[in-house]
Design a protein around this motif. Structure first.
Motif, short mmCIF file in Angstrom:
data_model
loop_
_atom_site.label_atom_id
_atom_site.label_comp_id
_atom_site.label_asym_id
_atom_site.label_seq_id
_atom_site.Cartn_x
_atom_site.Cartn_y
_atom_site.Cartn_z
N LEU A 80 -25.46 -7.91 24.10
CA LEU A 80 -25.17 -7.23 25.35
C LEU A 80 -25.49 -5.75 25.20
O LEU A 80 -24.89 -5.06 24.36
N ASP A 81 -26.42 -5.25 25.99
CA ASP A 81 -26.79 -3.84 26.01
C ASP A 81 -26.73 -3.38 27.46
O ASP A 81 -27.74 -3.32 28.16
N MET A 82 -25.52 -3.09 27.92
CA MET A 82 -25.29 -2.74 29.32
C MET A 82 -24.07 -1.85 29.42
O MET A 82 -23.31 -1.69 28.46
N LEU A 83 -23.89 -1.24 30.60
CA LEU A 83 -22.81 -0.27 30.76
C LEU A 83 -21.43 -0.91 30.64
O LEU A 83 -20.53 -0.33 30.05
N SER A 84 -21.25 -2.08 31.22
CA SER A 84 -19.94 -2.74 31.19
C SER A 84 -20.09 -4.15 30.63
O SER A 84 -20.06 -5.14 31.39
N PRO A 85 -20.25 -4.28 29.33
CA PRO A 85 -20.46 -5.61 28.75
C PRO A 85 -19.28 -6.55 28.94
O PRO A 85 -19.46 -7.77 28.93
N GLU A 139 -19.83 -22.67 19.50
CA GLU A 139 -18.64 -22.33 18.72
C GLU A 139 -19.08 -21.69 17.40
O GLU A 139 -19.97 -22.18 16.72
N GLY A 140 -18.48 -20.57 17.07
CA GLY A 140 -18.87 -19.85 15.87
C GLY A 140 -20.05 -18.92 16.08
O GLY A 140 -20.45 -18.22 15.15
N GLY A 141 -20.62 -18.91 17.29
CA GLY A 141 -21.76 -18.04 17.58
C GLY A 141 -21.34 -16.59 17.69
O GLY A 141 -20.19 -16.25 17.93
N VAL A 142 -22.33 -15.70 17.50
CA VAL A 142 -22.07 -14.25 17.49
C VAL A 142 -22.55 -13.61 18.78
O VAL A 142 -23.63 -13.92 19.29
N CYS A 143 -21.72 -12.72 19.29
CA CYS A 143 -22.10 -11.86 20.41
C CYS A 143 -22.09 -10.43 19.89
O CYS A 143 -21.04 -9.91 19.49
N ALA A 144 -23.26 -9.79 19.85
CA ALA A 144 -23.37 -8.41 19.40
C ALA A 144 -23.40 -7.50 20.62
O ALA A 144 -24.17 -7.74 21.55
N VAL A 145 -22.57 -6.47 20.61
CA VAL A 145 -22.47 -5.56 21.76
C VAL A 145 -22.89 -4.16 21.33
O VAL A 145 -22.36 -3.61 20.37
N TYR A 146 -23.86 -3.62 22.04
CA TYR A 146 -24.44 -2.32 21.72
C TYR A 146 -23.84 -1.28 22.66
O TYR A 146 -24.02 -1.37 23.88
N ALA A 163 -22.58 3.03 23.39
CA ALA A 163 -22.93 4.41 23.07
C ALA A 163 -21.78 5.20 22.46
O ALA A 163 -22.00 6.14 21.70
N ASN A 164 -20.54 4.85 22.78
CA ASN A 164 -19.41 5.63 22.26
C ASN A 164 -18.21 4.72 22.00
O ASN A 164 -18.14 3.59 22.47
N ILE A 165 -17.24 5.25 21.26
CA ILE A 165 -16.10 4.45 20.82
C ILE A 165 -15.16 4.13 21.98
O ILE A 165 -14.44 3.12 21.95
N THR A 166 -15.17 4.94 23.04
CA THR A 166 -14.34 4.66 24.21
C THR A 166 -14.75 3.34 24.85
O THR A 166 -13.90 2.54 25.28
N GLN A 167 -16.05 3.08 24.90
CA GLN A 167 -16.53 1.82 25.44
C GLN A 167 -16.12 0.64 24.57
O GLN A 167 -15.84 -0.44 25.07
N LEU A 189 -21.96 -0.69 17.19
CA LEU A 189 -22.21 -2.12 17.31
C LEU A 189 -20.93 -2.87 17.04
O LEU A 189 -20.26 -2.64 16.02
N THR A 190 -20.59 -3.76 17.95
CA THR A 190 -19.38 -4.58 17.81
C THR A 190 -19.79 -6.03 17.66
O THR A 190 -20.54 -6.56 18.48
N LYS A 191 -19.30 -6.66 16.60
CA LYS A 191 -19.63 -8.06 16.32
C LYS A 191 -18.47 -8.94 16.74
O LYS A 191 -17.37 -8.86 16.19
N LEU A 192 -18.72 -9.78 17.75
CA LEU A 192 -17.72 -10.71 18.25
C LEU A 192 -18.11 -12.13 17.85
O LEU A 192 -19.26 -12.52 17.97
#
Length: 282
Positions: free
Chosen positions: A186-191, A204-211, A213-217, A271-274
């Motif tokens: 996900l590379d968008m303003l409001s993922p 199940e067990g799949g990864v969602c990586a979220v890109y 710009a800042n820690i507040t997001q 980058l957040t790994k879910l």
């Protein structure tokens, strides 16, 4: 040898050990303009990559084929691209393989789409959603531009495995019902708005990586996951930074020492790994 229709990259040395990179698509009647003069494309066509040619003003130009990361940095942009350093971390985080089906939200200028295309290979599939018409069209154009040039300059074809979709991902729940995803980026303003739509299709067990710009997001994203009780575990949050270094000046008594560049590519991303999990039955 270089052929008409493919991409060529010219490197010109500038002051302070800086290198100027010029990207062009070769055409018999065109010329390459540089600060050190012009070089007709016909003088490049037929030459082997790695040759040094002299422009009309005397500048020496090293000609070669561009790598993918150089292409995405020099290609036309609408939206800010995900930089190669960030894309490398994203691909490692997602751990995708040839043959995988991957969802990307936020086509932007098409940088990440190209890297995902190479990662999943000819048997894989990339679904790239974009809400803005101008970004959607530019991403498709940059992707086609790279593929057509690749086919001319290489013995194999670049896979035609990216489907660019002009649609808001938050309204694509019906589309997702027929898709099984190995990974999501996900590379968008409001993922957080996309997660309720895409998570049923993610394995199940799949990864969602979220890109982001800042820690507040990042905080907003995790708060939404908790409040909506979405089936994701936050495995990792990393900040990806980039700092360029130059070699020591030629007159320095200690040669080959890496020094901070006189100008910096000051850019960082989070980058957040879910990881999707199956909740316990009550």
């Amino acid at each position: 040898p270089f052929r008409a229709g493919e991409l060529a990259l010219a490197e010109v040395q500038r002051k302070h050990n800086a290198t100027l990179k010029l990207l062009c698509r070769l055409a018999a009647e065109a010329v390459l303009s540089s600060p050190g003069g012009v070089l007709p494309h016909r003088d490049i066509i037929g030459q082997l990559p790695g040759q040094v040619l002299r422009a009309s003003g005397g500048a020496r130009l090293l000609l070669r084929r561009p790598s993918l990361d150089e292409y995405v940095l020099l290609m036309p942009r609408g939206a800010t691209i995900a930089y190669p350093k960030d894309i490398s971390a994203i691909l490692t985080m997602m751990d995708i393989h040839p043959g995988d089906t991957v969802l990307e939200t936020g086509s932007g200028s098409g940088a990440l789409s190209l890297f995902l295309s190479r990662a999943v290979g000819p048997k894989g599939r990339v679904l790239s959603y974009e809400i803005r018409d101008d970004h959607h069209n530019l991403a498709k154009k940059n992707y086609r531009h790279w593929r057509s040039a690749w086919e001319i300059g290489h013995t194999d074809e670049w896979p035609d495995n990216v489907e660019f979709i002009l649609k808001d991902i938050s309204t694509a729940a019906a589309d997702m019902k027929s898709v099984t995803l190995d990974a999501v980026v996900l590379d968008m303003l409001s993922p957080q708005c996309a997660l309720p739509v895409v998570h049923p299709s993610l394995k199940e067990g799949g990864v969602c990586a979220v890109y982001l710009a800042n820690i507040t997001q990042v905080i907003d994203l995790l708060d939404r996951i908790r409040s909506c009780k979405l089936p994701f575990l936050c495995e990792r949050i990393i900040e990806v930074t980039h700092r360029s270094c130059d070699a020591a000046e030629k007159n320095c008594s200690v040669p080959y020492i890496a020094r901070p560049s006189h100008w910096q590519e000051a850019h960082s991303a989070f980058l957040t790994k879910l990881r999707k999990f199956r909740p316990l039955l009550s």
